[in-house]
Design an enzyme around this catalytic site. Structure first.
Site, PDB file in Angstrom:
ATOM      1  N   CYS A   2       0.824  -1.201   0.000  1.00  0.00           N
ATOM      2  CA  CYS A   2       0.000   0.000   0.000  1.00  0.00           C
ATOM      3  C   CYS A   2       0.865   1.259   0.000  1.00  0.00           C
ATOM      4  O   CYS A   2       1.823   1.378   0.744  1.00  0.00           O
ATOM      5  CB  CYS A   2      -0.951   0.082   1.184  1.00  0.00           C
ATOM      6  N   ARG A  27       4.319  -0.314  -4.539  1.00  0.00           N
ATOM      7  CA  ARG A  27       4.008  -0.814  -3.193  1.00  0.00           C
ATOM      8  C   ARG A  27       2.718  -1.648  -3.179  1.00  0.00           C
ATOM      9  O   ARG A  27       2.383  -2.265  -2.177  1.00  0.00           O
ATOM     10  CB  ARG A  27       3.853   0.360  -2.234  1.00  0.00           C
ATOM     11  N   TRP A  74      -2.442  -2.901  -1.772  1.00  0.00           N
ATOM     12  CA  TRP A  74      -2.124  -4.330  -1.870  1.00  0.00           C
ATOM     13  C   TRP A  74      -3.049  -4.997  -0.873  1.00  0.00           C
ATOM     14  O   TRP A  74      -2.934  -4.786   0.337  1.00  0.00           O
ATOM     15  CB  TRP A  74      -0.657  -4.586  -1.523  1.00  0.00           C
ATOM     16  N   ASN A  98      -2.454   1.609   5.785  1.00  0.00           N
ATOM     17  CA  ASN A  98      -1.497   0.596   5.360  1.00  0.00           C
ATOM     18  C   ASN A  98      -1.214  -0.296   6.556  1.00  0.00           C
ATOM     19  O   ASN A  98      -0.849   0.217   7.612  1.00  0.00           O
ATOM     20  CB  ASN A  98      -0.206   1.289   4.890  1.00  0.00           C
ATOM     21  N   GLY A  99      -1.411  -1.593   6.428  1.00  0.00           N
ATOM     22  CA  GLY A  99      -1.128  -2.489   7.545  1.00  0.00           C
ATOM     23  C   GLY A  99      -2.332  -3.335   7.890  1.00  0.00           C
ATOM     24  O   GLY A  99      -3.273  -3.443   7.099  1.00  0.00           O
ATOM     25  N   GLU A 482      17.986 -17.638  -6.700  1.00  0.00           N
ATOM     26  CA  GLU A 482      17.582 -16.298  -7.134  1.00  0.00           C
ATOM     27  C   GLU A 482      17.119 -16.330  -8.592  1.00  0.00           C
ATOM     28  O   GLU A 482      16.146 -15.668  -8.963  1.00  0.00           O
ATOM     29  CB  GLU A 482      18.766 -15.326  -6.939  1.00  0.00           C
ATOM     30  N   LYS A 486      13.491 -15.080  -9.776  1.00  0.00           N
ATOM     31  CA  LYS A 486      13.266 -14.032 -10.793  1.00  0.00           C
ATOM     32  C   LYS A 486      12.282 -14.528 -11.840  1.00  0.00           C
ATOM     33  O   LYS A 486      11.373 -13.802 -12.255  1.00  0.00           O
ATOM     34  CB  LYS A 486      14.566 -13.665 -11.526  1.00  0.00           C
ATOM     35  N   GLU A 489       8.685 -14.852 -10.457  1.00  0.00           N
ATOM     36  CA  GLU A 489       8.066 -13.568 -10.141  1.00  0.00           C
ATOM     37  C   GLU A 489       7.483 -12.879 -11.376  1.00  0.00           C
ATOM     38  O   GLU A 489       6.397 -12.327 -11.307  1.00  0.00           O
ATOM     39  CB  GLU A 489       9.102 -12.615  -9.528  1.00  0.00           C
ATOM     40  N   HIS A 505      18.570 -36.696  -5.740  1.00  0.00           N
ATOM     41  CA  HIS A 505      17.737 -37.103  -4.593  1.00  0.00           C
ATOM     42  C   HIS A 505      16.275 -36.728  -4.808  1.00  0.00           C
ATOM     43  O   HIS A 505      15.539 -36.526  -3.858  1.00  0.00           O
ATOM     44  CB  HIS A 505      18.291 -36.482  -3.311  1.00  0.00           C
ATOM     45  N   LYS A 604       6.484  -4.524  -3.718  1.00  0.00           N
ATOM     46  CA  LYS A 604       7.922  -4.346  -3.534  1.00  0.00           C
ATOM     47  C   LYS A 604       8.315  -4.378  -2.070  1.00  0.00           C
ATOM     48  O   LYS A 604       9.355  -4.907  -1.705  1.00  0.00           O
ATOM     49  CB  LYS A 604       8.301  -3.003  -4.160  1.00  0.00           C
TER      50      LYS A 604
HETATM   51  C1  G6P Z   1       9.345  -8.516  -1.485  1.00  0.00           C
HETATM   52  C2  G6P Z   1       9.963  -8.078  -2.799  1.00  0.00           C
HETATM   53  C3  G6P Z   1      11.278  -8.829  -3.023  1.00  0.00           C
HETATM   54  C4  G6P Z   1      12.212  -8.615  -1.842  1.00  0.00           C
HETATM   55  C5  G6P Z   1      11.556  -9.003  -0.528  1.00  0.00           C
HETATM   56  C6  G6P Z   1      12.387  -8.568   0.664  1.00  0.00           C
HETATM   57  O1  G6P Z   1       8.930  -9.824  -1.569  1.00  0.00           O
HETATM   58  O2  G6P Z   1       9.074  -8.318  -3.876  1.00  0.00           O
HETATM   59  O3  G6P Z   1      11.889  -8.364  -4.207  1.00  0.00           O
HETATM   60  O4  G6P Z   1      13.386  -9.352  -2.035  1.00  0.00           O
HETATM   61  O5  G6P Z   1      10.278  -8.363  -0.403  1.00  0.00           O
HETATM   62  O6  G6P Z   1      12.430  -7.170   0.680  1.00  0.00           O
HETATM   63  P1  G6P Z   1      13.547  -6.315   1.349  1.00  0.00           P
HETATM   64  O7  G6P Z   1      13.134  -4.892   1.090  1.00  0.00           O
HETATM   65  O8  G6P Z   1      13.535  -6.640   2.815  1.00  0.00           O
HETATM   66  O9  G6P Z   1      14.834  -6.655   0.731  1.00  0.00           O
END
Ligand code: G6P
Length: 609
Positions: A2, A27, A74, A98-99, A482, A486, A489, A505, A604
């Site tokens: 949010c 956000r 969000w 927000n929250g 990672e 990616k 996502e 395994h 994000k």
């Molecule tokens: C969300 C974002 C990710 C990020 C994660 C941790 O899931 O979409 O890209 O890695 O939060 O966020 P931070 O700000 O703590 O690195």
């Protein structure tokens, strides 16, 4: 999670709020809305979906008043439809939130039993009802807020306006970030610097339990008891340009290409050249402390957790200190026994991730010394840790983290090389070799970025595949995780990351000629073993995209595609491998016509548990 923005000033609030929301859309982008004064009345307009839908709705609608608030959501409580969109207006009060309100059930029960008709499924609307009750009893917005706060449990931040006070805004922070921009005869209250920086660099960050009021542009701060408090004004240095796409199609693409510069910025100020060594400046912890820690505990979420996993391999090998890595949401509730001489390192791009912040508070209570690795200065994690190292990668807007990841690896390596020097756990020669590896990175990353066109073309031939397996060993294994993250996502394709040696395994059962195997196989001490693992998938029909170092004809021969990264010391390989895995995901997402910067269901900055 949010985005919130509010404006009071001489300009029309609509354009400023919409611009702020555009900058905060990363956000959350489930629904948007505004409440803006117009001829003494608060007009609310809301829309499901992304901001452009609200913008269309507002085209041609003018608002005459000086004040307004806006929100990009969000969803936590209730579907992302129009009735659940913020602001929520009850009587004369409108609120953006927000929250999460944890005692939502009992408040709802009480209101419903008193005959209140709820229009949405959100916890946010309940706050508006509680405020309205107080305002109807004659309270000012500030007084009403002070009286409602003790009734609410949870981590939440709110911004509210009242029809009877058209020049006022009140905000409260208890968890998710909130800051106040002090402009030229104007005030902007927002959840993130991105919405403020275009208007003013002068910013005050609210701490938990603090309230801000803006009445005709006069800004005052209070604690939750209502006592006025003094707050520092910070000058924020980030330029507006850093949050623009600057000619790229997507923020993610721009941020991938910014990595050479981002890595230079991460290293800046921490390296001495004669002799070549890392000297961490102003980290907040003393050299003696760094000499005496007995364990290291890394805590993070998402991509930051992967960077922390890379760091585990580096810390253990370079400093000899036993190192653990945990996902914050798991660490938070574990029954822990930690050595008091453990250094707790929280890694977070945003510095606001709720789980990571909760862990930081927990280990502080346990008496540990803490260090944050954040990208956003003045964020909650940055402010609350005892010490800090900034990644300095510049604003990252794409939901898919890229430059923060490589900058985090570099920042954590700087920390480990600094500690290794102080503890004499590595020879000077070894350390010089590692640091030279870091110094070479910006140039080598440029070389990797030159493969961009190849990925754009290759992506077209990969769209028909539905399964991707990323493999790596040792320090490269977290990069495999990672890579898979990616891809998931932003393409919504199924991908998994595995240590190459673990394949037989279980996951090898997935391999057939419809499976793409992305194998990270740089020339390091595990190279031969890694190649044997790749041979095993090759033998079962797996289509191999290999990422190896320099000229490697053997690997090239067994691969459908071979991509070379520059030859480098083992500790530099994770950064170099990151470039191809980012470009692969990016171009595949574009080829599949996905929303690269705002992938579905994600946000994000995750400021709720
Ligand atoms: C969300 C974002 C990710 C990020 C994660 C941790 O899931 O979409 O890209 O890695 O939060 O966020 P931070 O700000 O703590 O690195």
């Amino acid at each position: 999670m949010c985005g919130i923005v509010g404006y009071w000033g001489p300009e029309k609030p609509k354009a400023i709020i919409l611009d702020g929301l555009r900058r905060l859309e990363y956000r959350g982008y489930d629904s948007t809305g505004v409440a803006i004064f117009d001829h003494g009345q608060l007009k609310v307009e809301r829309s499901p979906g992304k901001l452009h839908r609200l913008e269309e709705k507002l085209r041609g609608i003018e608002f005459e008043g000086p004040t307004g608030i806006g929100h990009t959501r969000w969803a936590t409580h209730g579907e992302p439809n129009e009735k659940n969109a913020h602001p929520h207006k009850v009587g004369g009060v409108a609120i953006v939130h927000n929250g999460i309100i944890e005692n939502y059930g009992s408040i709802q029960k009480r209101l419903v039993s008193e005959g209140v008709e709820l229009k949405s499924e959100t916890d946010s609307e309940l706050i508006a009802h509680l405020l309205d009750e107080k305002l109807r009893e004659g309270a000012t917005l500030l007084k009403a807020t002070l009286e409602v706060i003790p009734k609410l449990e949870g981590a939440y931040s709110i911004l509210v306006v009242n029809e009877k006070e058209p020049d006022s805004m009140v905000a409260f922070k208890n968890g998710p970030p909130m800051l106040v921009g002090l402009g030229n005869k104007e005030v902007i209250i927002a959840s993130d610097i991105q919405a403020v920086i275009t208007r003013t660099p002068r910013v005050v960050y609210l701490d938990d339990g603090e309230i801000v009021t803006s009445i005709k542009g006069a800004v005052k701060f209070y604690n939750s008891k209502g006592d006025e408090i003094r707050k520092d004004v910070h000058e924020v240095k980030w330029s507006q340009a850093m949050a623009e796409k600057a000619g790229f199609d997507h923020f993610m693409q721009k941020e991938i290409f910014e990595q050479p510069q981002a890595l230079r910025q991460t290293m800046e100020g921490h390296l001495e050249h004669e002799p070549l060594r890392v000297v961490l400046k102003s980290s907040g912890l003393t050299d003696d402390e760094y000499r005496n820690f007995k364990r290291i505990q890394l805590i993070a979420c998402g991509t930051s957790w992967h960077a922390a996993m890379v760091a585990k391999y580096v810390f253990e090998r370079v400093t000899g200190i036993p190192t653990d890595v945990d996902i914050a949401s798991e660490f938070h509730y574990r029954h822990l026994t930690l050595d008091p001489q453990t250094l707790a390192v929280t890694v977070s791009q945003s510095g606001e991730t709720a789980d990571t912040l909760a862990c930081l508070r927990r280990v502080k209570k346990m008496g540990l010394r803490t260090l944050s690795v954040c990208n956003v200065p003045h964020s909650s994690i940055d402010r609350e840790a005892h010490g800090r190292i900034y990644t300095n990668a510049g604003a990252e807007i794409g939901v898919c983290s890229t430059k923060s990841f490589t900058a985090q690896i570099v920042a954590l390596e700087l920390l480990s090389f600094h500690m290794a020097r102080l503890r004499k756990s590595c020879s000077d020669e070894e350390l010089k070799n590692y640091i030279s590896g870091l110094l070479a990175l910006p140039g080598q990353v440029e070389i990797c970025l030159n493969h961009d066109k190849w990925f754009r073309e290759a992506a077209q031939s990969l769209t028909k595949f539905r399964g991707f397996l990323y493999l790596g060993r040792g320090v490269n294994f977290p990069v495999a995780l990672e890579g898979a993250l990616k891809l998931k996502e932003i393409t919504y394709l199924h991908a998994e990351g595995y240590p190459s040696g673990e394949l037989k395994h279980g996951p090898i059962a997935l391999v057939d000629n419809n499976m793409i195997i992305v194998a990270l196989a740089p020339k390091d001490e595990l190279y031969e073993k890694n190649i044997s693992n790749i041979q095993e998938v090759k033998a079962r029909g797996g289509q191999i995209i290999a990422i190896g170092s320099g000229d490697d004809q053997g690997l090239e021969k067994i691969s459908k595609h071979y991509l070379s990264i520059p030859e480098a010391v083992w500790s530099a390989n994770p950064v170099l491998e990151s470039i191809p895995i980012q470009l692969l995901s990016y171009h595949l997402a574009v080829a599949l016509n996905r929303d690269v910067d705002q992938p579905r269901n994600l946000a994000k900055s995750v400021t709720v548990e």
